[in-house]
Design a protein around this motif. Structure first.
Motif, PDB file in Angstrom:
ATOM      1  N   SER A 497      85.904  16.000  20.068  1.00 35.57           N
ATOM      2  CA  SER A 497      84.438  16.803  20.100  1.00 35.57           C
ATOM      3  C   SER A 497      84.144  17.417  18.486  1.00 35.57           C
ATOM      4  CB  SER A 497      84.550  17.781  21.234  1.00 35.57           C
ATOM      5  OG  SER A 497      83.440  18.439  21.051  1.00 35.57           O
ATOM      6  N   ARG A 498      83.124  16.987  18.002  1.00 38.35           N
ATOM      7  CA  ARG A 498      82.775  17.350  16.799  1.00 38.35           C
ATOM      8  C   ARG A 498      81.789  18.237  16.269  1.00 38.35           C
ATOM      9  NH1 ARG A 498      83.128  11.785  16.568  1.00 38.35           N
ATOM     10  NH2 ARG A 498      85.122  10.898  16.213  1.00 38.35           N
ATOM     11  N   ALA A 499      81.797  19.222  15.481  1.00 36.03           N
ATOM     12  CA  ALA A 499      80.727  20.008  15.395  1.00 36.03           C
ATOM     13  C   ALA A 499      79.781  18.965  14.481  1.00 36.03           C
ATOM     14  CB  ALA A 499      81.139  21.159  14.381  1.00 36.03           C
ATOM     15  N   PRO A 500      78.518  19.391  14.859  1.00 36.85           N
ATOM     16  CA  PRO A 500      77.388  18.322  14.030  1.00 36.85           C
ATOM     17  C   PRO A 500      77.457  18.392  12.388  1.00 36.85           C
ATOM     18  CG  PRO A 500      76.386  19.685  15.726  1.00 36.85           C
ATOM     19  CD  PRO A 500      77.791  20.280  15.460  1.00 36.85           C
ATOM     20  N   GLY A 501      77.417  17.332  12.058  1.00 40.28           N
ATOM     21  CA  GLY A 501      77.367  17.069  10.571  1.00 40.28           C
ATOM     22  C   GLY A 501      76.821  18.127   9.805  1.00 40.28           C
ATOM     23  N   ALA A 502      75.586  18.589   9.872  1.00 41.22           N
ATOM     24  CA  ALA A 502      74.689  19.484   9.024  1.00 41.22           C
ATOM     25  C   ALA A 502      75.528  20.978   9.136  1.00 41.22           C
ATOM     26  CB  ALA A 502      73.484  19.623   9.590  1.00 41.22           C
ATOM     27  N   ILE A 503      76.033  21.384  10.528  1.00 39.62           N
ATOM     28  CA  ILE A 503      76.677  22.690  10.643  1.00 39.62           C
ATOM     29  C   ILE A 503      77.995  22.402   9.829  1.00 39.62           C
ATOM     30  CG2 ILE A 503      77.783  24.015  12.226  1.00 39.62           C
ATOM     31  CD1 ILE A 503      75.513  23.401  14.205  1.00 39.62           C
ATOM     32  N   SER A 549      89.774  34.582  15.602  1.00 39.18           N
ATOM     33  CA  SER A 549      89.454  35.139  16.994  1.00 39.18           C
ATOM     34  C   SER A 549      87.760  34.635  16.869  1.00 39.18           C
ATOM     35  CB  SER A 549      89.619  36.528  17.276  1.00 39.18           C
ATOM     36  OG  SER A 549      89.213  37.444  16.340  1.00 39.18           O
ATOM     37  N   ALA A 550      87.025  35.174  17.877  1.00 38.72           N
ATOM     38  CA  ALA A 550      85.697  34.542  17.989  1.00 38.72           C
ATOM     39  C   ALA A 550      84.824  35.419  18.832  1.00 38.72           C
ATOM     40  CB  ALA A 550      85.241  33.045  18.054  1.00 38.72           C
ATOM     41  N   THR A 551      83.513  35.505  18.528  1.00 36.67           N
ATOM     42  CA  THR A 551      82.628  36.019  19.502  1.00 36.67           C
ATOM     43  C   THR A 551      81.476  34.726  19.822  1.00 36.67           C
ATOM     44  OG1 THR A 551      82.666  38.434  18.960  1.00 36.67           O
ATOM     45  CG2 THR A 551      80.648  37.531  20.082  1.00 36.67           C
ATOM     46  N   ILE A 552      81.406  34.318  20.920  1.00 39.64           N
ATOM     47  CA  ILE A 552      80.472  33.224  21.390  1.00 39.64           C
ATOM     48  C   ILE A 552      79.156  33.730  21.909  1.00 39.64           C
ATOM     49  CG2 ILE A 552      80.302  30.764  22.446  1.00 39.64           C
ATOM     50  CD1 ILE A 552      82.312  31.003  20.132  1.00 39.64           C
ATOM     51  N   GLU A 553      78.173  33.262  20.967  1.00 40.74           N
ATOM     52  CA  GLU A 553      76.726  33.948  21.599  1.00 40.74           C
ATOM     53  C   GLU A 553      76.222  33.128  22.767  1.00 40.74           C
ATOM     54  OE1 GLU A 553      75.927  30.752  18.287  1.00 40.74           O
ATOM     55  OE2 GLU A 553      77.570  32.223  18.910  1.00 40.74           O
ATOM     56  N   PRO A 554      75.204  33.546  23.486  1.00 43.56           N
ATOM     57  CA  PRO A 554      74.895  33.056  24.734  1.00 43.56           C
ATOM     58  C   PRO A 554      74.259  31.475  24.403  1.00 43.56           C
ATOM     59  CG  PRO A 554      74.141  35.131  24.817  1.00 43.56           C
ATOM     60  CD  PRO A 554      74.761  35.007  23.495  1.00 43.56           C
ATOM     61  N   GLU A 561      81.695  21.218  25.179  1.00 39.77           N
ATOM     62  CA  GLU A 561      83.172  20.814  24.818  1.00 39.77           C
ATOM     63  C   GLU A 561      83.628  21.516  23.553  1.00 39.77           C
ATOM     64  OE1 GLU A 561      85.352  16.618  24.674  1.00 39.77           O
ATOM     65  OE2 GLU A 561      83.143  16.908  24.685  1.00 39.77           O
ATOM     66  N   TRP A 562      82.926  21.505  22.512  1.00 35.64           N
ATOM     67  CA  TRP A 562      83.392  21.897  21.184  1.00 35.64           C
ATOM     68  C   TRP A 562      83.871  23.208  21.311  1.00 35.64           C
ATOM     69  CZ3 TRP A 562      82.794  25.600  17.826  1.00 35.64           C
ATOM     70  CH2 TRP A 562      83.451  25.503  16.455  1.00 35.64           C
ATOM     71  N   ILE A 563      83.153  24.207  21.950  1.00 33.57           N
ATOM     72  CA  ILE A 563      83.511  25.677  21.855  1.00 33.57           C
ATOM     73  C   ILE A 563      84.626  25.760  22.698  1.00 33.57           C
ATOM     74  CG2 ILE A 563      82.683  27.803  23.034  1.00 33.57           C
ATOM     75  CD1 ILE A 563      79.950  26.706  22.104  1.00 33.57           C
ATOM     76  N   GLN A 564      84.968  24.974  23.543  1.00 35.44           N
ATOM     77  CA  GLN A 564      86.149  25.129  24.657  1.00 35.44           C
ATOM     78  C   GLN A 564      87.282  24.867  23.752  1.00 35.44           C
ATOM     79  OE1 GLN A 564      84.725  23.080  28.381  1.00 35.44           O
ATOM     80  NE2 GLN A 564      85.679  24.835  29.296  1.00 35.44           N
ATOM     81  N   ASN A 565      87.439  23.490  22.953  1.00 40.44           N
ATOM     82  CA  ASN A 565      88.364  22.983  22.343  1.00 40.44           C
ATOM     83  C   ASN A 565      88.430  24.108  21.266  1.00 40.44           C
ATOM     84  OD1 ASN A 565      88.575  20.834  23.753  1.00 40.44           O
ATOM     85  ND2 ASN A 565      87.325  19.645  22.340  1.00 40.44           N
ATOM     86  N   ALA A 566      87.498  24.643  20.515  1.00 41.15           N
ATOM     87  CA  ALA A 566      87.839  25.386  19.411  1.00 41.15           C
ATOM     88  C   ALA A 566      88.442  26.942  19.617  1.00 41.15           C
ATOM     89  CB  ALA A 566      86.377  25.727  18.511  1.00 41.15           C
ATOM     90  N   LEU A 567      87.905  27.355  20.896  1.00 40.72           N
ATOM     91  CA  LEU A 567      88.481  28.515  21.435  1.00 40.72           C
ATOM     92  C   LEU A 567      89.944  28.401  21.909  1.00 40.72           C
ATOM     93  CD1 LEU A 567      85.672  29.999  23.511  1.00 40.72           C
ATOM     94  CD2 LEU A 567      86.163  30.917  21.223  1.00 40.72           C
ATOM     95  N   LEU A 580      83.706  31.037  31.704  1.00 44.76           N
ATOM     96  CA  LEU A 580      84.517  30.522  30.367  1.00 44.76           C
ATOM     97  C   LEU A 580      85.462  31.827  30.181  1.00 44.76           C
ATOM     98  CD1 LEU A 580      84.755  28.569  28.486  1.00 44.76           C
ATOM     99  CD2 LEU A 580      83.296  29.883  26.969  1.00 44.76           C
ATOM    100  N   VAL A 581      85.411  32.904  30.562  1.00 43.83           N
ATOM    101  CA  VAL A 581      86.494  33.844  30.450  1.00 43.83           C
ATOM    102  C   VAL A 581      87.441  33.668  31.578  1.00 43.83           C
ATOM    103  CG1 VAL A 581      87.009  36.194  30.741  1.00 43.83           C
ATOM    104  CG2 VAL A 581      84.870  35.753  29.811  1.00 43.83           C
ATOM    105  N   GLU A 582      87.209  33.019  32.517  1.00 43.51           N
ATOM    106  CA  GLU A 582      88.114  33.038  33.727  1.00 43.51           C
ATOM    107  C   GLU A 582      88.884  31.638  33.217  1.00 43.51           C
ATOM    108  OE1 GLU A 582      86.048  32.438  37.317  1.00 43.51           O
ATOM    109  OE2 GLU A 582      85.345  34.370  37.433  1.00 43.51           O
ATOM    110  N   GLN A 583      88.407  30.713  32.517  1.00 45.09           N
ATOM    111  CA  GLN A 583      89.004  29.526  32.267  1.00 45.09           C
ATOM    112  C   GLN A 583      90.037  29.724  31.050  1.00 45.09           C
ATOM    113  OE1 GLN A 583      85.826  26.737  31.225  1.00 45.09           O
ATOM    114  NE2 GLN A 583      85.652  26.131  33.167  1.00 45.09           N
ATOM    115  N   LEU A 584      89.565  30.544  30.018  1.00 45.97           N
ATOM    116  CA  LEU A 584      90.278  30.831  28.954  1.00 45.97           C
ATOM    117  C   LEU A 584      91.537  31.979  29.239  1.00 45.97           C
ATOM    118  CD1 LEU A 584      87.588  31.075  26.140  1.00 45.97           C
ATOM    119  CD2 LEU A 584      89.161  29.325  26.438  1.00 45.97           C
ATOM    120  N   GLY A 585      90.958  32.917  30.095  1.00 52.52           N
ATOM    121  CA  GLY A 585      92.139  34.055  30.338  1.00 52.52           C
ATOM    122  C   GLY A 585      92.810  34.541  29.199  1.00 52.52           C
TER     123      GLY A 585
END
Length: 644
Positions: A497-503, A549-554, A561-567, A580-585
């Motif tokens: 899962s890749r971040a968009p090229g421009a980002i 560490s990271a803060t993920i905005e709404p 998928e990318w966010i979950q892999n990155a976190l 997502l909090v429950e999944q990550l724990g």
């Protein structure tokens, strides 16, 4: 600067203005010290307003300079820049500032001294004080205020002494030198047709008009040659038209700007180096062209003019030939003599190389500058301010810098993709809460949102933010690190899962600029304040080994998928989704700084209007601060404070 670093002097380098192009001298990548740029003018104006309320603004000096030197001197802007660097140098432990160029840089240093008491010195070059500064009265004030002034030739030293007689005793000649390691092998050119090379900006005082006229004269004399002119500038179209008009298109080539490495290759492949320096209508001229040093170090004979400091370098009849400035016929005669005599070219070239080895090695030429800095500073830390589009350099005592590095070994980088950002409504509050709890955060803003209006909370926080330089600097960093760029791109290509090229490309440029800054601060942990900043943070993790560490905005531009892999690569963080909090724990918990529920949105609207945060409390910030300290290792060194 490289030679000073070789001598064990640690430098603090800054620049008030970003460069005009993304081309970089290869030397820059060899500097250990990062280059710090002044923040945007919008931020400097906030510093100005704050300084006026605390009476730190140099009002009297600003008014004096506005009255004496007029609006073109931009006294307020110089003072704003000086105000920023006064604080920056104080935090860096700098006790002396050295300025390159006696123009805007030195003018700013006068205000720096007024604001902070920090003494300064200046290296004057030529065009800077002859033309750019625009006032001999201001030049005299700069020289009077400086501890000493270094001039790069006897010619410029004598001219400065004439213009500033009361400061004559503190004006000294310090030649520019050259690193001969870049010119290790002496080799003869092997061209079927002799090749002339000239290098410089395409501006009037470089004399390219005269060189082209000389080439036309050589063509009329039926002499074989090719002439390559390297450089760009406002005269390019005019010069190209002249080449075509004189039917020289097969002989004279305008090659445009080239990298320093490509320029050196052209010099070493040339038979003759030519520079037809002259004086333009405003009195600007070359004084001591570095490219002549490089040509002589390359063992190439030089044809130039008897102007300013050039005869101090090129010995007529020994290392080359000199013609009167503006005399294209005499220039053609000098070129013809060398074009017709290969043995003379070889002899002049070897003599030029020997002259550089004897008198112009950087190890020799920097010595008097170091001696004057030592005398002025009494072995205290040394700083250097260059406020034109050139670096500000500050050198500090190693012991002091090493101590500060040790103390800062657990600092935390806060990566802010864009500021202000309406998707991060409580970021300013967060920064203030961490500062109040003495959490050692370094908030880096990758891009200023200049279209946004700053409210009171933003203006309070702005002085504590560190801003990355503009896009031109970021592009230069990217271009000068092709191997690392390729590695990061290949890593992205391998991800499922890749971040968009421009980002990705945008954040990669931010990561390149942050590398040295984060290394310099000995940052142990990087916190991404958004999903976009997380793209950058994970690159820094790979390159520097920091924890993340990271803060993920709404509402994120990146896929779930990318966010979950990155976190999964983060030690913890805050997310706005309970699922997502429950999944990550673990150390991930629900973010209370975004307005998701109806109740929170109502409180959020009140918060945004009143600037009083009703959505989070002290307990939330306390928990967050403790986690940050744990991740960075700071909790082992200090007790966190919980403000009441």
């Amino acid at each position: 600067m490289l030679e000073l670093e070789q001598r064990g002097i640690e430098l603090v380098i800054g620049s008030v203005y970003p460069p005009l192009t993304s081309l970089r001298h290869e030397y820059i990548s060899r500097l250990s010290a990062p280059i710090h740029y002044a923040p945007p003018q919008e931020i400097l104006r906030i510093l100005e307003r704050n300084a006026k309320t605390t009476r730190k603004w140099p009002r009297d000096l600003v008014e004096q300079h506005e009255g004496r030197y007029g609006p073109m001197a931009k006294a307020e802007q110089r003072a704003r820049n000086a105000l920023y660097f006064a604080g920056f140098f104080a935090r860096s432990g700098v006790d002396h500032v050295h300025v390159h160029f006696a123009n805007r840089a030195a003018h700013t240093a006068v205000f720096l001294k007024e604001i902070s008491g920090t003494p300064f010195s200046v290296t004057a070059h030529g065009q800077d004080f002859m033309k750019d500064l625009g006032s001999d009265d201001l030049l005299r004030e700069i020289c009077a205020s400086a501890e000493f002034v270094a001039a790069e030739t006897d010619y410029s030293r004598d001219l400065l002494r004439q213009r500033c007689p009361n400061s004559a005793a503190k004006i000294h000649r310090v030649y520019n030198g050259i690193d001969l390691e870049r010119f290790p092998a002496l080799r003869s050119a092997n061209n079927h047709v002799p090749r002339i090379v000239s290098v410089g900006r395409l501006v009037p005082f470089k004399g390219f008009d005269d060189l082209i006229d000389a080439c036309a004269e050589l063509a009329r004399r039926r002499i074989d040659f090719v002439c390559d002119i390297i450089g760009d500038g406002p005269l390019r179209e005019t010069l190209q038209a002249k080449i075509e008009q004189l039917d020289l298109s097969s002989r004279v080539n305008l090659l445009g700007s080239l990298s320093q490495g490509a320029v050196l290759e052209k010099l070493q492949a040339a038979d003759i180096f030519a520079l037809a320096s002259t004086t333009d209508a405003q009195g600007a001229t070359d004084v001591f062209p570095t490219v002549i040093l490089e040509a002589m170090a390359s063992a190439r004979p030089v044809v130039s003019t008897r102007l300013a400091g050039i005869p101090e370098l090129v010995v007529d009849g020994q290392t080359g030939r000199l013609a009167p400035p503006g005399d294209s016929t005499a220039l053609a005669h000098a070129l013809e003599q060398l074009l017709r005599d290969s043995e003379l070219r070889l002899r002049f070239g070897h003599s030029g190389r020997a002259r550089i080895e004897q008198d112009f090695r950087i190890e020799q030429t920097v010595a008097p500058l170091v001696q004057m800095l030592d005398r002025s500073c009494s072995r205290r830390p040394v700083g250097d301010v260059s406020v034109s589009r050139s670096p500000l350099l500050a050198a500090t005592e190693s012991s002091r810098r090493h101590a500060s590095h040790s103390e800062a070994a657990t600092e935390i980088a806060y990566l802010i993709d864009r500021w202000p950002d309406h998707e991060l409504p409580l970021l300013e509050r967060e920064v203030e809460e961490m500062k109040r709890r003495h959490v050692p955060i370094l908030p880096f803003v990758c891009e200023l949102n200049s279209s946004a209006r700053l409210n009171g909370a933003m203006e309070r926080v702005a002085p504590s933010l560190e801003f990355l330089p503009d896009a031109m600097v970021l592009e230069a960093e990217w271009r000068t690190n092709p191997a690392l760029a390729q590695q990061l791109e290949e890593d992205r290509a391998q991800q499922s899962s890749r971040a968009p090229g421009a980002i990705f490309l945008r954040q990669a440029r931010f990561a390149f600029a942050l590398r040295k800054l984060i290394e310099e601060k000995n940052v142990a942990h990087a916190h991404a304040t958004s999903s976009r900043a997380l793209v950058c943070a994970l690159m820094l993790k790979k390159v520097l080994g920091v924890t993340v560490s990271a803060t993920i905005e709404p509402r994120s531009e990146l896929s779930r998928e990318w966010i979950q892999n990155a976190l999964s690569e983060c030690v913890g963080g805050r997310v706005s989704s309970r699922r997502l909090v429950e999944q990550l724990g673990g150390t991930f918990f629900l973010d209370k700084t975004t307005f998701r529920s109806a109740a929170q949105k109502t409180l959020g609207q009140i918060t945004q209007k009143t600037h009083i945060d009703l959505t989070t409390g002290s307990r939330f910030w306390q928990q967050w601060a403790e986690l940050l300290l744990r991740w960075s290792g700071s909790d082992r060194k200090s007790k966190i404070e919980n403000p009441k």
